[in-house]
Design a protein around this motif. Structure first.
Motif, mmCIF file in Angstrom:
data_model
loop_
_atom_site.group_PDB
_atom_site.id
_atom_site.type_symbol
_atom_site.label_atom_id
_atom_site.label_comp_id
_atom_site.label_asym_id
_atom_site.label_seq_id
_atom_site.Cartn_x
_atom_site.Cartn_y
_atom_site.Cartn_z
ATOM 1 N N LYS A 150 0.788 4.105 -2.907
ATOM 2 C CA LYS A 150 0.417 5.488 -2.588
ATOM 3 C C LYS A 150 1.273 6.506 -3.343
ATOM 4 N N LEU A 172 -16.659 -1.144 -1.875
ATOM 5 C CA LEU A 172 -16.015 -1.463 -0.607
ATOM 6 C C LEU A 172 -16.871 -2.434 0.197
ATOM 7 N N ASP A 184 -8.142 7.434 -3.316
ATOM 8 C CA ASP A 184 -8.401 6.572 -2.154
ATOM 9 C C ASP A 184 -7.776 5.198 -2.365
ATOM 10 N N THR A 222 -15.630 -6.253 0.754
ATOM 11 C CA THR A 222 -15.298 -6.539 2.148
ATOM 12 C C THR A 222 -15.976 -7.833 2.585
ATOM 13 N N VAL A 262 0.832 -1.205 0.000
ATOM 14 C CA VAL A 262 0.000 0.000 0.000
ATOM 15 C C VAL A 262 0.868 1.258 0.000
ATOM 16 N N VAL A 299 -7.765 1.297 -0.156
ATOM 17 C CA VAL A 299 -8.151 0.539 1.033
ATOM 18 C C VAL A 299 -8.086 -0.945 0.713
ATOM 19 N N ARG A 323 -9.914 -6.664 5.978
ATOM 20 C CA ARG A 323 -10.637 -5.537 6.581
ATOM 21 C C ARG A 323 -11.572 -6.016 7.684
#
Length: 573
Positions: A176, A257, A183, A261, A172, A185, A191
């Motif tokens: 970035k 998401l 965004d 998830t 990650v 995640v 998660r």
């Protein structure tokens, strides 16, 4: 190419295995095993420590020789001593030691007498009844080995959350740096804070000219690009883990998401509620007659079907949808609720840091109290505390407390529960402690009935306070022993005892189902780290994950209490 802590630890563990099979000095073998545990459990990456100029030999349990070996692995990706030993001892023999009950002597005997090197060799020998012919094995042992080989071969290979964190966070941070990224995640079981992770699912939003997808497939830990597209790519990392990266539009970010998830059971429940309202819900949004009416945030998705927001840890299809419908979800315990750690070890037995050092680390974390629970004398460690040494440690803690004004050190011990259910130190000395942690450390293979009776008999002792790591499992290493956990939970409630949620990343014991069972039966737990070093104190978050997945609130956890109330709780009867 970054080297992760788990890879360094794996090298040390394999070296220890091969040296032990070879018959090397036990102190040398133990040094590598301890180093493996220290490195694997460190919440900071060794490569980052080296880059920052840290002296690794200052880490408890890592001397100059081991520090140099770690540096060599980080810089070259290899451990020369391991390569040297591999020339003398077949590398695959280390894998045999993953089979529960096969120690170095038995592995050596299997290799020298039956030319068994691999798991497949072992399976064939057991099926052809060759193992029972060896001295020290027999028919019963052969049958047990066969069962364990089959279980080992059939087990789904998943990664512990600690190791997954190390792998995921590095990736990650790398992503970035991509141009046009907005965004990012990690979704999926990661998660939801499951104790083990299969694959990683990463979602991003980005500008049209973003470099994130190319940067992803160019990551230097990628050993195979399985799929490379504009909005989705899949790779396999050096660790063996598969990673899926999806670029989703901002208007669908919340829906995507929610969808990725999971869990599947949770998502099906939400979709059914949507269908009753005439909505279609998928990863692209919530739709009414093909018009998107929600999906930018997860909260929007839940609101459209009449639910309050459900924390990811609860999304397992275990009643959370009904609770959310009735606004009856638990107020989950958080790290800010924790006032102290009730299971820690020092250099008095097998810990790496002193009483003073561990106390200072607890104070830095804002704790009101910390308990030291060094091992008792019976079978756990060679330097376990007998009555005389325990009394000496009690005096040392009293002297330390006299110098402290912002944290209190509690006097405790981790006692072995003996086979007959007795504790291995007399009540006369145990009464001088604030409380005890009592654990099963041997005789794991008793029947469920005998193991349960053993533990309940121990709980009958008024000096018994907390049942430590209640099923004895070590994730991916050792199966839990057979025990009726529901009977144990009810027995603890009846006797005024407590169970531990051991936050050590390789234990996470109780599991989430047992946490929920404890809550449903009104049993409070202690979330403790079983820390053997200062850095291990950071494991608290993993224990909190387990408790939260088990619907636990601050009121369900005894170490959220102020010290005065905690002491009162420890007074049985």
């Amino acid at each position: 190419m970054p080297i992760h802590n788990n890879e360094i630890a794996d090298d040390f563990d394999r070296l220890a295995d091969l040296l032990e099979i070879e018959g090397a000095n036990q102190f040398r073998v133990r040094a590598y095993r301890d180093a493996a545990r220290t490195v694997r459990n460190d919440t900071r990456n060794m490569a980052d420590r080296i880059e920052d100029g840290e002296d690794l030999s200052e880490i408890a349990g890592i001397g100059e020789d081991l520090a140099e070996k770690i540096k060599t692995i980080v810089e070259t990706g290899e451990l020369p001593l391991l390569e040297e030993v591999r020339l003398r001892v077949p590398d695959a023999l280390s894998d045999l030691m993953r089979i529960e009950g096969l120690g170095p002597k038995r592995v050596k005997a299997l290799y020298h007498n039956l030319d068994i090197e691999t798991i497949d060799d072992l399976k064939d020998a057991a099926e052809n009844e060759k193992i029972q012919e060896l001295e020290g094995f027999g028919r019963k042992t052969e049958h047990i080995i066969k069962e364990r080989v089959e279980r080992f071969a059939g087990a789904e290979k998943r990664t512990t959350l600690l190791v997954a964190e190390d792998i995921a966070e590095s990736l990650v941070e790398y992503l970035k740096q991509s141009k046009g990224l907005k965004d990012i995640v990690i979704a999926g079981s990661y998660r939801r804070c499951k104790e083990t992770v299969g694959d990683l699912d990463i979602l991003v939003t980005a500008k049209k000219d973003s470099s994130v997808m190319k940067r992803f497939v160019d990551y230097d830990e990628v050993i195979e690009v399985i799929l490379h597209g504009k909005t989705r790519s899949t790779v396999r990392l050096r660790s063996g883990m598969h990673v899926d990266l999806r670029v989703v539009p901002e208007v669908s970010y919340g829906s995507a998401l929610h969808y990725f998830t999971g869990s599947k059971a949770h998502n099906i429940g939400v979709r059914k509620l949507g269908m009753k309202k005439g909505y279609k819900i998928n990863e692209y949004g919530v739709f009414k007659n093909d018009k998107r009416i929600a999906g930018k945030t997860e909260k929007e998705v839940y609101e459209k079907v009449g639910l309050c927001y459900v924390p990811p840890e609860l999304r397992e299809g275990r009643g959370e949808i009904e609770a959310a419908k009735n606004n009856a979800l638990p107020d989950l315990v958080t790290l800010n609720d924790i006032r102290g750690d009730l299971h820690c070890h020092t250099t008095a037995t097998d810990g790496h840091n002193s009483l003073k050092k561990m106390t200072e680390a607890a104070r830095e974390r804002g704790y009101e109290y910390i308990a030291f629970t060094d091992h008792s004398k019976h079978v756990t460690v060679a330097r376990g505390l007998d009555k005389k040494r325990l009394l000496k440690q009690i005096d040392a803690i009293d002297r330390l407390n006299d110098k402290l004004d912002d944290i209190v050190v509690l006097k405790s011990i981790e006692l072995d529960i003996l086979e007959d259910g007795s504790l291995d130190l007399p009540d006369s000395v145990l009464k001088k402690l604030d409380f005890t942690v009592c654990s099963v450390h041997y005789k794991f293979h008793l029947s469920s009935k005998k193991q349960t009776e053993r533990i309940l008999r121990a709980m009958d002792n008024p000096c018994f306070t907390i049942f430590g790591h209640p099923t004895g499992r070590q994730i991916n290493e050792r199966e839990p022993y057979q025990v009726d956990i529901e009977k144990i939970i009810k027995g603890a409630v009846e006797r005024g005892c407590f169970l531990e949620v051991n936050a050590n990343a390789s234990r996470l014991d109780l599991n989430d189902d047992a946490c929920k069972l404890a809550k449903d039966n009104g049993l409070k737990v202690a979330i403790s780290t079983d820390a053997h070093s200062v850095s291990d104190l950071d494991f608290m978050r993993f224990g909190l994950n387990q408790a939260r997945r088990g619907w636990m609130e601050a009121k369900d956890v005894i170490n959220t209490l102020p010290l005065k109330k905690l002491r009162k709780l420890f007074q049985r009867g």
